[in-house]
Design a protein around this motif. Sequence first.
Motif, PDB file in Angstrom:
ATOM      1  N   ARG A  87      28.867  20.490  -9.556  1.00 63.37           N
ATOM      2  CA  ARG A  87      29.698  21.645  -9.094  1.00 63.37           C
ATOM      3  C   ARG A  87      29.424  22.822  -9.448  1.00 63.37           C
ATOM      4  O   ARG A  87      29.578  23.724  -8.715  1.00 63.37           O
ATOM      5  N   GLY A  88      28.817  23.207 -10.586  1.00 63.26           N
ATOM      6  CA  GLY A  88      28.569  24.518 -10.746  1.00 63.26           C
ATOM      7  C   GLY A  88      27.282  25.084  -9.904  1.00 63.26           C
ATOM      8  O   GLY A  88      27.055  26.265  -9.440  1.00 63.26           O
ATOM      9  N   VAL A  89      26.221  23.916  -9.833  1.00 66.47           N
ATOM     10  CA  VAL A  89      25.072  24.264  -9.063  1.00 66.47           C
ATOM     11  C   VAL A  89      25.628  24.494  -7.480  1.00 66.47           C
ATOM     12  O   VAL A  89      24.951  25.395  -6.980  1.00 66.47           O
ATOM     13  N   SER A  90      26.607  23.674  -7.115  1.00 68.64           N
ATOM     14  CA  SER A  90      26.846  23.970  -5.698  1.00 68.64           C
ATOM     15  C   SER A  90      27.483  25.373  -5.517  1.00 68.64           C
ATOM     16  O   SER A  90      27.117  25.958  -4.450  1.00 68.64           O
ATOM     17  N   ALA A  91      28.177  25.817  -6.520  1.00 67.60           N
ATOM     18  CA  ALA A  91      28.721  26.931  -6.218  1.00 67.60           C
ATOM     19  C   ALA A  91      27.835  28.229  -6.226  1.00 67.60           C
ATOM     20  O   ALA A  91      27.785  29.030  -5.554  1.00 67.60           O
ATOM     21  N   ALA A  92      26.832  28.214  -7.353  1.00 66.96           N
ATOM     22  CA  ALA A  92      25.505  28.947  -7.220  1.00 66.96           C
ATOM     23  C   ALA A  92      24.589  28.849  -5.925  1.00 66.96           C
ATOM     24  O   ALA A  92      24.501  29.939  -5.444  1.00 66.96           O
ATOM     25  N   LEU A  93      24.576  27.753  -5.449  1.00 65.06           N
ATOM     26  CA  LEU A  93      24.004  27.586  -4.090  1.00 65.06           C
ATOM     27  C   LEU A  93      24.606  28.298  -2.952  1.00 65.06           C
ATOM     28  O   LEU A  93      23.970  28.778  -2.127  1.00 65.06           O
ATOM     29  N   GLY A  94      26.044  27.976  -2.966  1.00 65.49           N
ATOM     30  CA  GLY A  94      26.662  28.810  -1.994  1.00 65.49           C
ATOM     31  C   GLY A  94      26.453  30.155  -2.004  1.00 65.49           C
ATOM     32  O   GLY A  94      26.293  30.928  -1.013  1.00 65.49           O
ATOM     33  N   ARG A  95      26.310  30.729  -2.886  1.00 66.94           N
ATOM     34  CA  ARG A  95      26.156  32.142  -3.117  1.00 66.94           C
ATOM     35  C   ARG A  95      24.713  32.570  -2.809  1.00 66.94           C
ATOM     36  O   ARG A  95      24.537  33.484  -2.020  1.00 66.94           O
ATOM     37  N   SER A  96      23.835  31.684  -3.020  1.00 63.86           N
ATOM     38  CA  SER A  96      22.548  31.923  -2.399  1.00 63.86           C
ATOM     39  C   SER A  96      22.415  31.854  -0.836  1.00 63.86           C
ATOM     40  O   SER A  96      21.708  32.651  -0.373  1.00 63.86           O
ATOM     41  N   VAL A  97      23.349  30.954  -0.364  1.00 58.51           N
ATOM     42  CA  VAL A  97      23.307  31.124   1.129  1.00 58.51           C
ATOM     43  C   VAL A  97      23.850  32.403   1.494  1.00 58.51           C
ATOM     44  O   VAL A  97      23.252  32.965   2.534  1.00 58.51           O
ATOM     45  N   LYS A  98      24.924  32.815   0.927  1.00 57.97           N
ATOM     46  CA  LYS A  98      25.742  34.026   1.466  1.00 57.97           C
ATOM     47  C   LYS A  98      24.674  35.174   1.466  1.00 57.97           C
ATOM     48  O   LYS A  98      24.724  36.327   1.951  1.00 57.97           O
ATOM     49  N   ARG A 129      19.681  18.210  -1.980  1.00 56.26           N
ATOM     50  CA  ARG A 129      20.977  18.102  -2.282  1.00 56.26           C
ATOM     51  C   ARG A 129      21.347  18.841  -3.632  1.00 56.26           C
ATOM     52  O   ARG A 129      20.539  18.778  -4.402  1.00 56.26           O
ATOM     53  N   ALA A 130      22.479  19.084  -3.609  1.00 55.33           N
ATOM     54  CA  ALA A 130      23.161  19.791  -4.865  1.00 55.33           C
ATOM     55  C   ALA A 130      22.727  18.994  -5.994  1.00 55.33           C
ATOM     56  O   ALA A 130      22.343  19.266  -7.163  1.00 55.33           O
ATOM     57  N   ALA A 131      23.096  17.629  -5.916  1.00 55.72           N
ATOM     58  CA  ALA A 131      23.125  16.864  -6.986  1.00 55.72           C
ATOM     59  C   ALA A 131      21.671  16.658  -7.578  1.00 55.72           C
ATOM     60  O   ALA A 131      21.437  16.469  -8.750  1.00 55.72           O
ATOM     61  N   GLU A 132      20.600  16.517  -6.753  1.00 57.13           N
ATOM     62  CA  GLU A 132      19.315  16.593  -6.975  1.00 57.13           C
ATOM     63  C   GLU A 132      19.032  17.529  -7.593  1.00 57.13           C
ATOM     64  O   GLU A 132      18.190  17.668  -8.709  1.00 57.13           O
ATOM     65  N   GLY A 162      21.409  35.100   1.417  1.00 57.94           N
ATOM     66  CA  GLY A 162      20.189  34.839   2.317  1.00 57.94           C
ATOM     67  C   GLY A 162      18.993  34.151   1.957  1.00 57.94           C
ATOM     68  O   GLY A 162      17.998  34.129   2.670  1.00 57.94           O
ATOM     69  N   MET A 163      19.044  33.592   0.520  1.00 56.17           N
ATOM     70  CA  MET A 163      18.150  33.028  -0.079  1.00 56.17           C
ATOM     71  C   MET A 163      17.759  31.575   0.353  1.00 56.17           C
ATOM     72  O   MET A 163      16.611  31.084   0.295  1.00 56.17           O
ATOM     73  N   LEU A 164      18.918  31.044   0.839  1.00 57.26           N
ATOM     74  CA  LEU A 164      18.851  29.461   1.068  1.00 57.26           C
ATOM     75  C   LEU A 164      19.508  29.363   2.413  1.00 57.26           C
ATOM     76  O   LEU A 164      20.251  30.309   2.852  1.00 57.26           O
ATOM     77  N   LEU A 165      19.446  28.367   3.322  1.00 60.69           N
ATOM     78  CA  LEU A 165      19.976  28.144   4.428  1.00 60.69           C
ATOM     79  C   LEU A 165      20.567  26.641   3.977  1.00 60.69           C
ATOM     80  O   LEU A 165      20.195  25.770   3.224  1.00 60.69           O
ATOM     81  N   LYS A 166      21.716  26.303   4.876  1.00 60.92           N
ATOM     82  CA  LYS A 166      22.576  25.107   4.481  1.00 60.92           C
ATOM     83  C   LYS A 166      22.561  24.354   5.915  1.00 60.92           C
ATOM     84  O   LYS A 166      23.503  24.466   6.614  1.00 60.92           O
ATOM     85  N   PRO A 167      21.620  23.458   5.864  1.00 64.58           N
ATOM     86  CA  PRO A 167      21.659  22.512   7.422  1.00 64.58           C
ATOM     87  C   PRO A 167      22.591  21.505   7.428  1.00 64.58           C
ATOM     88  O   PRO A 167      22.879  21.012   8.482  1.00 64.58           O
ATOM     89  N   TYR A 171      20.539  22.028   1.099  1.00 68.37           N
ATOM     90  CA  TYR A 171      20.133  23.242   1.119  1.00 68.37           C
ATOM     91  C   TYR A 171      18.588  23.381   1.114  1.00 68.37           C
ATOM     92  O   TYR A 171      17.938  22.627   0.609  1.00 68.37           O
ATOM     93  N   ILE A 172      18.070  24.462   2.077  1.00 71.49           N
ATOM     94  CA  ILE A 172      16.627  24.617   1.859  1.00 71.49           C
ATOM     95  C   ILE A 172      16.389  25.979   1.735  1.00 71.49           C
ATOM     96  O   ILE A 172      17.218  26.939   2.076  1.00 71.49           O
ATOM     97  N   LEU A 173      15.191  26.325   1.327  1.00 71.47           N
ATOM     98  CA  LEU A 173      14.751  27.712   1.010  1.00 71.47           C
ATOM     99  C   LEU A 173      14.643  28.326   2.118  1.00 71.47           C
ATOM    100  O   LEU A 173      14.054  28.110   3.310  1.00 71.47           O
ATOM    101  N   ALA A 174      15.183  29.582   2.456  1.00 71.40           N
ATOM    102  CA  ALA A 174      15.248  30.573   3.521  1.00 71.40           C
ATOM    103  C   ALA A 174      13.756  31.050   4.135  1.00 71.40           C
ATOM    104  O   ALA A 174      12.813  31.086   2.773  1.00 71.40           O
ATOM    105  N   PRO A 175      13.358  31.138   5.052  1.00 70.23           N
ATOM    106  CA  PRO A 175      11.715  31.271   5.213  1.00 70.23           C
ATOM    107  C   PRO A 175      11.153  32.671   4.531  1.00 70.23           C
ATOM    108  O   PRO A 175      10.061  32.721   4.184  1.00 70.23           O
TER     109      PRO A 175
END
Length: 73
Positions: free
Chosen positions: A24-35, A10-13, A37-42, A47-51
């Motif tokens: 909040r800032g971490v969530s924005a950075a994680l969202g960019r990482s999803v776009k 979770r972003a808070a973790e 392809g580094m992370l998946l958002k189940p 978030y989980i690390l992309a394979p």
Amino acid sequence: MRTDPDRAWRAAEIAKQLGLSSHRGVSAALGRSVKEGMLLKPAPVTYILAPDWAPPDQQEPLHEADLQPADSR
């Protein structure tokens, strides 16, 4: 995340582990990482690390549902 690539974070973790008071800032950075392809958002704010970014001995796809783009959920 690479130390436990199958774990959903979770972003808070993540913010807490980085010593940040707000996720909040971490969530924005994680969202960019999803776009990118580094992370998946189940699930929301989870978030989980992309394979492809997992350590070499753990590069098997997780579950088919985890591999769907975040915006299709």
